[in-house]
Design a protein around this motif. Structure first.
Motif, PDB file in Angstrom:
ATOM      1  N   LEU A  90     -31.064 -46.381  -1.176  1.00  0.00           N
ATOM      2  CA  LEU A  90     -32.435 -46.880  -1.044  1.00  0.00           C
ATOM      3  C   LEU A  90     -32.468 -48.406  -0.981  1.00  0.00           C
ATOM      4  CD1 LEU A  90     -34.531 -44.543  -3.378  1.00  0.00           C
ATOM      5  CD2 LEU A  90     -34.061 -44.342  -0.932  1.00  0.00           C
ATOM      6  N   GLU A  91     -31.564 -49.051  -1.689  1.00  0.00           N
ATOM      7  CA  GLU A  91     -31.480 -50.514  -1.608  1.00  0.00           C
ATOM      8  C   GLU A  91     -31.113 -50.966  -0.201  1.00  0.00           C
ATOM      9  OE1 GLU A  91     -28.640 -51.598  -4.532  1.00  0.00           O
ATOM     10  OE2 GLU A  91     -29.969 -51.208  -6.249  1.00  0.00           O
ATOM     11  N   GLU A  92     -30.320 -50.158   0.504  1.00  0.00           N
ATOM     12  CA  GLU A  92     -29.899 -50.510   1.857  1.00  0.00           C
ATOM     13  C   GLU A  92     -30.949 -50.167   2.907  1.00  0.00           C
ATOM     14  OE1 GLU A  92     -26.301 -48.341   2.336  1.00  0.00           O
ATOM     15  OE2 GLU A  92     -25.113 -49.644   1.017  1.00  0.00           O
ATOM     16  N   SER A  93     -31.914 -49.317   2.564  1.00  0.00           N
ATOM     17  CA  SER A  93     -32.883 -48.835   3.546  1.00  0.00           C
ATOM     18  C   SER A  93     -34.306 -48.968   3.014  1.00  0.00           C
ATOM     19  CB  SER A  93     -32.602 -47.374   3.913  1.00  0.00           C
ATOM     20  OG  SER A  93     -33.573 -46.900   4.828  1.00  0.00           O
ATOM     21  N   PRO A  94     -34.947 -50.112   3.238  1.00  0.00           N
ATOM     22  CA  PRO A  94     -36.341 -50.282   2.786  1.00  0.00           C
ATOM     23  C   PRO A  94     -37.286 -49.249   3.379  1.00  0.00           C
ATOM     24  CG  PRO A  94     -35.371 -52.396   3.375  1.00  0.00           C
ATOM     25  CD  PRO A  94     -34.403 -51.347   3.818  1.00  0.00           C
ATOM     26  N   ARG A  95     -37.037 -48.806   4.626  1.00  0.00           N
ATOM     27  CA  ARG A  95     -37.937 -47.823   5.228  1.00  0.00           C
ATOM     28  C   ARG A  95     -37.872 -46.484   4.502  1.00  0.00           C
ATOM     29  NH1 ARG A  95     -37.485 -47.073  10.888  1.00  0.00           N
ATOM     30  NH2 ARG A  95     -37.277 -44.814  10.963  1.00  0.00           N
ATOM     31  N   LEU A  96     -36.665 -46.077   4.108  1.00  0.00           N
ATOM     32  CA  LEU A  96     -36.531 -44.830   3.369  1.00  0.00           C
ATOM     33  C   LEU A  96     -37.069 -44.992   1.951  1.00  0.00           C
ATOM     34  CD1 LEU A  96     -35.552 -41.929   3.420  1.00  0.00           C
ATOM     35  CD2 LEU A  96     -33.271 -42.740   2.772  1.00  0.00           C
ATOM     36  N   SER A  97     -36.800 -46.123   1.345  1.00  0.00           N
ATOM     37  CA  SER A  97     -37.320 -46.394   0.011  1.00  0.00           C
ATOM     38  C   SER A  97     -38.843 -46.367   0.000  1.00  0.00           C
ATOM     39  CB  SER A  97     -36.808 -47.754  -0.474  1.00  0.00           C
ATOM     40  OG  SER A  97     -37.345 -48.056  -1.737  1.00  0.00           O
ATOM     41  N   GLY A  98     -39.462 -46.975   1.017  1.00  0.00           N
ATOM     42  CA  GLY A  98     -40.914 -46.980   1.103  1.00  0.00           C
ATOM     43  C   GLY A  98     -41.481 -45.591   1.308  1.00  0.00           C
ATOM     44  N   LEU A  99     -40.795 -44.780   2.126  1.00  0.00           N
ATOM     45  CA  LEU A  99     -41.237 -43.404   2.366  1.00  0.00           C
ATOM     46  C   LEU A  99     -41.232 -42.593   1.078  1.00  0.00           C
ATOM     47  CD1 LEU A  99     -41.831 -40.838   4.015  1.00  0.00           C
ATOM     48  CD2 LEU A  99     -39.382 -40.724   4.543  1.00  0.00           C
ATOM     49  N   LEU A 100     -40.153 -42.685   0.317  1.00  0.00           N
ATOM     50  CA  LEU A 100     -40.056 -41.908  -0.909  1.00  0.00           C
ATOM     51  C   LEU A 100     -41.026 -42.410  -1.972  1.00  0.00           C
ATOM     52  CD1 LEU A 100     -36.225 -41.250  -1.157  1.00  0.00           C
ATOM     53  CD2 LEU A 100     -38.007 -39.976   0.028  1.00  0.00           C
ATOM     54  N   ALA A 101     -41.279 -43.719  -1.996  1.00  0.00           N
ATOM     55  CA  ALA A 101     -42.270 -44.256  -2.917  1.00  0.00           C
ATOM     56  C   ALA A 101     -43.655 -43.702  -2.606  1.00  0.00           C
ATOM     57  CB  ALA A 101     -42.272 -45.780  -2.856  1.00  0.00           C
ATOM     58  N   GLU A 102     -43.958 -43.536  -1.311  1.00  0.00           N
ATOM     59  CA  GLU A 102     -45.252 -42.979  -0.923  1.00  0.00           C
ATOM     60  C   GLU A 102     -45.333 -41.495  -1.267  1.00  0.00           C
ATOM     61  OE1 GLU A 102     -49.122 -42.815   0.519  1.00  0.00           O
ATOM     62  OE2 GLU A 102     -47.850 -44.501  -0.094  1.00  0.00           O
ATOM     63  N   LEU A 103     -44.249 -40.763  -1.117  1.00  0.00           N
ATOM     64  CA  LEU A 103     -44.235 -39.366  -1.532  1.00  0.00           C
ATOM     65  C   LEU A 103     -44.525 -39.247  -3.026  1.00  0.00           C
ATOM     66  CD1 LEU A 103     -41.136 -37.883   0.355  1.00  0.00           C
ATOM     67  CD2 LEU A 103     -43.546 -37.616   0.951  1.00  0.00           C
ATOM     68  N   GLU A 104     -43.897 -40.107  -3.803  1.00  0.00           N
ATOM     69  CA  GLU A 104     -44.120 -40.064  -5.248  1.00  0.00           C
ATOM     70  C   GLU A 104     -45.546 -40.467  -5.588  1.00  0.00           C
ATOM     71  OE1 GLU A 104     -41.876 -41.227  -9.400  1.00  0.00           O
ATOM     72  OE2 GLU A 104     -41.088 -41.957  -7.488  1.00  0.00           O
ATOM     73  N   ARG A 105     -46.082 -41.470  -4.862  1.00  0.00           N
ATOM     74  CA  ARG A 105     -47.464 -41.892  -5.125  1.00  0.00           C
ATOM     75  C   ARG A 105     -48.433 -40.738  -4.882  1.00  0.00           C
ATOM     76  NH1 ARG A 105     -52.058 -43.655  -2.985  1.00  0.00           N
ATOM     77  NH2 ARG A 105     -51.427 -43.195  -0.851  1.00  0.00           N
ATOM     78  N   ARG A 106     -48.111 -39.912  -3.897  1.00  0.00           N
ATOM     79  CA  ARG A 106     -48.963 -38.760  -3.584  1.00  0.00           C
ATOM     80  C   ARG A 106     -48.601 -37.532  -4.414  1.00  0.00           C
ATOM     81  NH1 ARG A 106     -50.805 -38.746   2.673  1.00  0.00           N
ATOM     82  NH2 ARG A 106     -50.780 -40.994   3.065  1.00  0.00           N
ATOM     83  N   GLU A 107     -47.679 -37.709  -5.350  1.00  0.00           N
ATOM     84  CA  GLU A 107     -47.236 -36.638  -6.245  1.00  0.00           C
ATOM     85  C   GLU A 107     -46.670 -35.451  -5.474  1.00  0.00           C
ATOM     86  OE1 GLU A 107     -50.402 -35.709  -8.948  1.00  0.00           O
ATOM     87  OE2 GLU A 107     -50.133 -37.574 -10.068  1.00  0.00           O
TER      88      GLU A 107
END
Length: 209
Positions: A53-70
């Motif tokens: 995730l540190e290497e891929s901000p786009r993937l990190s952002g996607l997973l953060a949004e999934l978590e935000r939406r529970e």
């Protein structure tokens, strides 16, 4: 490739395409799913996932949004297999990652995905963009869950693994829960060096093999 079940059909019609390999078509064999929590392999997977995730901000952002939406998600199959194999010096590590999301329709995922994704044959979408390529799909759209009329659960997702070496799920830390692994024969297959088909309904068996 060696069978892990006596209920098998040797040398199916497409076997000649695989020279020098005995192909065993195992129908429905799967070890019972077990959860690993306080296990060193969970720490190995967790460290590798955080680094990815540190290497891929786009993937990190996607997973953060999934978590935000529970929306609960897991990493399925090959990424976990290759991560644990790499830790034992048996592979060079994962090339991509497969993400399966519970409780979301595809149109919801498309709202939060990058615009350069493309559809797959199996009900999801994929991105080949560097540095981390990924596939993502709703749990209930999993090809064999639909074909076999299974309830869309993560336990049943393991039943759809093409090979026993892919019958594993990694759940990164999310929704206040610690990281964990759900295994249905992947670990034993890696230790024994045995590869077996889990299902007869493989859509592209030669390619997948």
């Amino acid at each position: 490739m060696r069978p892990m079940s006596t209920h098998s059909q040797k040398n199916p019609a497409w076997a000649p395409a695989l020279k020098g390999v005995e192909v065993v078509n195992v129908e429905g064999y799967l070890a019972p799913a077990v959860l690993w929590r306080d296990d060193p392999r969970v720490s190995v997977a967790d460290f590798a996932f955080r680094r990815m995730l540190e290497e891929s901000p786009r993937l990190s952002g996607l997973l953060a949004e999934l978590e935000r939406r529970e929306l609960r998600f897991s990493v399925f199959g090959g990424w976990l297999r290759d991560t644990l194999s790499a830790s034992s010096h048996c592979s060079t590590g994962p090339r991509d990652v497969d993400l399966v999301v519970e409780g979301a329709e595809l149109d919801v995922l498309l709202e939060i995905l990058p615009t350069d994704v493309s559809p797959t044959l199996f009900g999801g979408v994929q991105s080949s963009a560097s540095p981390v390529a990924f596939d993502i799909w709703p749990l209930h759209e999993t090809y064999l869950i639909k074909v076999l009329h299974l309830r869309p659960t993560f336990e049943n997702l393991l039943r759809t693994a093409d090979f026993n070496i892919n019958a594993g799920l990694f759940f990164p830390q999310q929704r206040g829960e610690a990281s964990k692994i759900m295994d249905a024969g992947m670990a034993a297959a890696l230790v024994r060096g045995q590869i077996a088909f889990n299902a007869a309904e493989l859509p592209f068996p030669v390619l997948q093999c």
